[in-house]
Design a protein around this motif. Sequence first.
Motif, short mmCIF file in Angstrom:
data_model
loop_
_atom_site.label_atom_id
_atom_site.label_comp_id
_atom_site.label_asym_id
_atom_site.label_seq_id
_atom_site.Cartn_x
_atom_site.Cartn_y
_atom_site.Cartn_z
N PRO A 87 0.80 -1.23 0.00
CA PRO A 87 0.00 0.00 0.00
C PRO A 87 0.84 1.28 0.00
CG PRO A 87 -0.87 -1.54 1.60
CD PRO A 87 0.41 -2.11 1.10
N ILE A 88 1.98 1.26 0.66
CA ILE A 88 2.83 2.45 0.68
C ILE A 88 3.41 2.71 -0.69
CG2 ILE A 88 4.99 3.38 1.62
CD1 ILE A 88 4.17 2.09 4.30
N LEU A 108 -5.50 8.25 -4.58
CA LEU A 108 -4.97 8.44 -3.24
C LEU A 108 -5.99 8.08 -2.16
CD1 LEU A 108 -2.89 11.72 -3.66
CD2 LEU A 108 -2.03 9.39 -3.38
N SER A 109 -7.24 8.44 -2.38
CA SER A 109 -8.25 8.08 -1.38
C SER A 109 -8.43 6.56 -1.32
CB SER A 109 -9.58 8.77 -1.66
OG SER A 109 -10.16 8.28 -2.84
N SER A 110 -8.38 5.90 -2.46
CA SER A 110 -8.47 4.42 -2.46
C SER A 110 -7.30 3.82 -1.70
CB SER A 110 -8.47 3.89 -3.89
OG SER A 110 -9.60 4.31 -4.58
N THR A 115 -5.19 1.27 3.12
CA THR A 115 -4.11 1.20 4.10
C THR A 115 -4.65 1.28 5.52
OG1 THR A 115 -2.61 2.24 2.51
CG2 THR A 115 -1.91 2.22 4.80
N ILE A 116 -5.63 2.14 5.75
CA ILE A 116 -6.21 2.26 7.10
C ILE A 116 -6.93 0.97 7.49
CG2 ILE A 116 -7.99 3.44 8.44
CD1 ILE A 116 -7.17 6.01 6.92
N MET A 121 -6.88 -4.24 10.45
CA MET A 121 -6.91 -5.71 10.42
C MET A 121 -5.57 -6.29 10.89
SD MET A 121 -9.91 -6.21 9.65
CE MET A 121 -10.38 -7.76 8.97
N TYR A 122 -4.46 -5.62 10.59
CA TYR A 122 -3.14 -6.07 11.05
C TYR A 122 -3.08 -6.07 12.57
CZ TYR A 122 1.82 -5.84 12.17
OH TYR A 122 3.05 -6.04 12.72
#
Length: 130
Positions: A87-88, A108-110, A115-116, A121-122
Amino acid sequence: MTKQLLKTLFTTFIISVILDIATTCIYFAITQRHSNFDYMTILKMVSSGAFLLNIILLLMVLPVLFFSLPHIRANISMRFLLYFAGPIVFLITASVMQLGPVNKLFYLSSGIIFTIVHAIMYFRLVRKMV
């Protein structure tokens, strides 16, 4: 462990697609309020775009499946790298690409939403392991 990782990835994908479609539709509803746009057409375009971008993000996080190996799971830096590198890299690529402002915002919003959700979940997964 692999089944749990696959379930986590699938859940991340579904939640991020739903949130991505919702936020983008809200954005278009606010910005195009006084236009004569057909919202059903915009909804179809937003849905397919969000689905495809999240598929790309899902493919970029597939190295998470190596997380099931005990020696990788024990190494915190390797675990963090495998989980968040995709994601980064997507966010960096989306911010550097020559896109129009609306498309860049959509990409960017996707990436940020994915990522959030992926981070939430991580941390849930790590908390279950401890």
